[in-house]
Design an enzyme around this catalytic site. Structure first.
Site, PDB file in Angstrom:
ATOM      1  N   HIS A  11    -106.391  54.987  11.349  1.00 45.15           N
ATOM      2  CA  HIS A  11    -104.954  54.813  11.590  1.00 45.15           C
ATOM      3  C   HIS A  11    -104.293  56.166  11.913  1.00 45.15           C
ATOM      4  CE1 HIS A  11    -102.342  51.180  11.121  1.00 45.15           C
ATOM      5  NE2 HIS A  11    -101.375  52.065  11.233  1.00 45.15           N
ATOM      6  N   ARG A  70    -100.498  58.396  19.337  1.00 44.23           N
ATOM      7  CA  ARG A  70     -99.384  59.346  19.469  1.00 44.23           C
ATOM      8  C   ARG A  70     -99.204  59.909  20.878  1.00 44.23           C
ATOM      9  NH1 ARG A  70    -101.895  60.407  14.598  1.00 44.23           N
ATOM     10  NH2 ARG A  70    -100.633  60.302  12.683  1.00 44.23           N
ATOM     11  N   GLN A  96    -101.744  43.420  19.095  1.00 39.26           N
ATOM     12  CA  GLN A  96    -102.213  43.872  17.775  1.00 39.26           C
ATOM     13  C   GLN A  96    -101.510  43.047  16.713  1.00 39.26           C
ATOM     14  OE1 GLN A  96     -99.901  45.976  15.685  1.00 39.26           O
ATOM     15  NE2 GLN A  96    -101.295  45.486  13.984  1.00 39.26           N
ATOM     16  N   PRO A 117    -101.933  50.332  19.838  1.00 45.93           N
ATOM     17  CA  PRO A 117    -100.644  49.864  19.325  1.00 45.93           C
ATOM     18  C   PRO A 117     -99.870  50.921  18.545  1.00 45.93           C
ATOM     19  CG  PRO A 117    -102.456  48.986  18.013  1.00 45.93           C
ATOM     20  CD  PRO A 117    -103.075  49.688  19.175  1.00 45.93           C
ATOM     21  N   ARG A 142    -103.164  58.184   8.842  1.00 51.23           N
ATOM     22  CA  ARG A 142    -101.925  57.738   8.191  1.00 51.23           C
ATOM     23  C   ARG A 142    -102.188  56.880   6.954  1.00 51.23           C
ATOM     24  NH1 ARG A 142     -97.725  58.307  11.981  1.00 51.23           N
ATOM     25  NH2 ARG A 142     -96.548  56.387  11.682  1.00 51.23           N
TER      26      ARG A 142
HETATM   27  C1  LIG Z   1     -95.946  56.089  15.075  1.00 51.58           C
HETATM   28  C2  LIG Z   1     -97.172  55.238  14.900  1.00 51.58           C
HETATM   29  C3  LIG Z   1     -97.043  53.864  14.796  1.00 51.58           C
HETATM   30  C4  LIG Z   1     -98.171  53.075  14.656  1.00 51.58           C
HETATM   31  N1  LIG Z   1     -98.031  51.721  14.615  1.00 51.58           N
HETATM   32  C5  LIG Z   1     -99.133  50.944  14.538  1.00 51.58           C
HETATM   33  C6  LIG Z   1     -99.003  49.542  14.559  1.00 51.58           C
HETATM   34  O1  LIG Z   1     -97.919  48.996  14.640  1.00 51.58           O
HETATM   35  N2  LIG Z   1    -100.150  48.813  14.476  1.00 51.58           N
HETATM   36  C7  LIG Z   1    -101.397  49.379  14.374  1.00 51.58           C
HETATM   37  O2  LIG Z   1    -102.405  48.683  14.293  1.00 51.58           O
HETATM   38  N3  LIG Z   1    -101.526  50.720  14.366  1.00 51.58           N
HETATM   39  C8  LIG Z   1    -100.437  51.498  14.460  1.00 51.58           C
HETATM   40  N4  LIG Z   1    -100.584  52.860  14.473  1.00 51.58           N
HETATM   41  C9  LIG Z   1    -101.929  53.441  14.504  1.00 51.58           C
HETATM   42  C10 LIG Z   1    -102.408  53.587  15.947  1.00 51.58           C
HETATM   43  O3  LIG Z   1    -102.654  52.350  16.552  1.00 51.58           O
HETATM   44  C11 LIG Z   1    -103.699  54.389  16.056  1.00 51.58           C
HETATM   45  O4  LIG Z   1    -104.668  53.856  15.183  1.00 51.58           O
HETATM   46  C12 LIG Z   1    -103.487  55.868  15.737  1.00 51.58           C
HETATM   47  O5  LIG Z   1    -102.235  56.305  16.181  1.00 51.58           O
HETATM   48  C13 LIG Z   1    -104.571  56.651  16.418  1.00 51.58           C
HETATM   49  O6  LIG Z   1    -104.424  58.007  16.181  1.00 51.58           O
HETATM   50  P1  LIG Z   1    -103.703  59.009  17.211  1.00 51.58           P
HETATM   51  O7  LIG Z   1    -102.251  58.744  17.090  1.00 51.58           O
HETATM   52  O8  LIG Z   1    -104.114  60.322  16.691  1.00 51.58           O
HETATM   53  O9  LIG Z   1    -104.220  58.692  18.590  1.00 51.58           O
HETATM   54  C14 LIG Z   1     -99.457  53.666  14.597  1.00 51.58           C
HETATM   55  C15 LIG Z   1     -99.576  55.047  14.683  1.00 51.58           C
HETATM   56  C16 LIG Z   1     -98.451  55.837  14.841  1.00 51.58           C
HETATM   57  C17 LIG Z   1     -98.621  57.315  14.985  1.00 51.58           C
END
Ligand SMILES: Cc1cc2nc3c(=O)[nH]c(=O)nc-3n(C[C@H](O)[C@H](O)[C@H](O)COP(=O)(O)O)c2cc1C
Length: 387
Positions: free
Chosen positions: A280, A335, A132, A82, A283
């Site tokens: 996350h 990403r 999600q 997601p 993040r």
């Molecule tokens: C721009 C962005 C938006 C995201 N939005 C959500 C979200 O709405 N819900 C959620 O559970 N995780 C969210 N995430 C976390 C991602 O689901 C995931 O855990 C994370 O991006 C994995 O790391 P990666 O980007 O290095 O693959 C978000 C991540 C990013 C970068």
């Protein structure tokens, strides 16, 4: 240069997406918490492991990359997780990533903070659509999300549990992401510097979050809704709420954002079907562990009955192979799909799937293996060392 040549890996999509997107969105996608140490560690973690090459094996013409997770057989051992507001980075981004996932034979995790909602995506994505869930502080809002899932026949819900506290992303603070509720002169200037992205905005208007569209308490337009949705998240998430949701939701329930094996143990006892080992994407908690370094311990904590998915920092086919060798059932990527769809729309997401699938296949065969199943059946440590 042809597009096939130009795009060889995730980083090619990242650079192209950053050239096409206004800074506020490019930074929102790329950034991590505080000093971005967890963000960097997620990547560095992979270098601590080495894969074993085996030669002179009887290799099949095509490796079999299919894998079992989320209760089913899927064509590939990875899928898009997601990502909020995909439809802001590219018109219909949620749909485009979802359709690419369906074509690749894998699930698509639709964010609560998506632009297109469950109701409009379900008819096109069918069984490939998973949802999600971010719990809102108002139980009635949560019930409306669950009702939408039931109506659409969604099988799997990912409950995200690592955002009860909102961390600080300094890039977002500088850009005013989640603080700006309308287009300020500064934003207009950023948009003007990205004419390809902005032209679409001028032609088709600023999108909104379909799931809460028409509800005045969430405001109007994705920027205002982003800030309202985040500020309304349930700050009192506890294991009791996980258990309550377990009782309410008869489908598959996976909790996303568990990173300590001790929490994995509690998750297993609380009756969830699986866990996403995730920070996350760096993040939330800064100075945390790389998720790859926790896979083996999390697998041990969950035991064989609870599925283990993992994300955060996966960019390469070899990263996926490492997670599988350490005991994960599948990998989610965030990403990379946001960058691919922002940079090159439907073509980009399709290209990303084929690049990663090819890299996984080649990696497995250089290890003397013909399938993901063969790797997963091997005793721990047979094909991977380090940590
Ligand atoms: C721009 C962005 C938006 C995201 N939005 C959500 C979200 O709405 N819900 C959620 O559970 N995780 C969210 N995430 C976390 C991602 O689901 C995931 O855990 C994370 O991006 C994995 O790391 P990666 O980007 O290095 O693959 C978000 C991540 C990013 C970068």
């Amino acid at each position: 240069m042809s597009r096939d040549r130009r795009y060889q890996n995730v980083d090619d999509f990242r650079r192209a997406a950053c050239r096409r997107l206004p800074k506020i969105f490019a930074d929102y996608i790329e950034g991590g918490a505080f000093s971005e140490t967890t963000l960097a560690r997620n990547r560095m973690g992979f270098d601590r492991y080495a894969l074993s090459q085996r030669v002179l094996q009887d290799l099949a013409p095509q490796p079999d990359l299919s894998a079992t997770y989320l209760g089913r057989r899927w064509s590939l051992p990875f899928f898009p997780g997601p990502i909020g507001f995909l439809g802001l980075y590219r018109r219909d981004g949620d749909l485009l990533v979802g359709l690419a996932a369906k074509a690749a034979g894998v699930p698509f995790g639709l964010s609560t903070f998506s632009i297109k909602g469950i109701a409009s995506l379900a008819p096109q994505l069918g069984d490939n659509l998973a949802f999600q869930l971010y719990l809102d502080r108002d139980p009635a809002v949560n019930e409306s999300y669950l009702a939408a899932c039931r109506e659409a026949g969604v099988e799997t819900i990912f409950l995200t549990v690592d955002t009860a506290i909102t961390s600080v992303r300094e890039r977002d603070n500088r850009n005013g992401f989640r603080a700006v509720k309308h287009i300020t002169p500064g934003l207009a200037w950023q948009f003007a510097k990205r004419p390809r992205w902005s032209l679409d905005l001028l032609r088709n208007g600023f999108p909104g979050v379909e799931l809460v569209e028409g509800r005045p308490e969430f405001g109007r337009g994705a920027l205002a809704q982003a800030s309202a949705l985040s500020s309304r998240l349930d700050k009192h998430l506890t294991w009791d709420k996980v258990k309550a949701l377990r009782d309410l939701w008869p489908g598959r329930l996976v909790i996303k954002g568990v990173s300590d094996p001790r929490d994995g143990e509690i998750a297993r006892q609380s009756g969830v079907d699986g866990v996403v080992l995730s920070n996350h994407g760096g993040r939330q908690l800064d100075h945390g562990h790389a998720t790859i370094s926790q896979v083996a311990a999390m697998r041990a904590a969950l035991g064989p009955g609870c599925e283990l998915l993992v994300d955060s920092g996966f960019r390469r086919g070899s990263d996926v192979v490492k997670a599988l060798a350490l005991g994960a059932d599948a990998v989610m990527m965030g990403r990379p799909f946001a960058w691919a769809v922002a940079a090159e729309g439907a073509w980009g997401t399709g290209r990303l799937f084929s690049l990663l699938a090819a890299e996984i296949g080649i990696t497995l065969q250089l290890m003397g293996l013909n399938s993901v199943d063969q790797l997963k059946a091997a005793p721990a440590g047979d094909y991977i060392t380090g940590g």
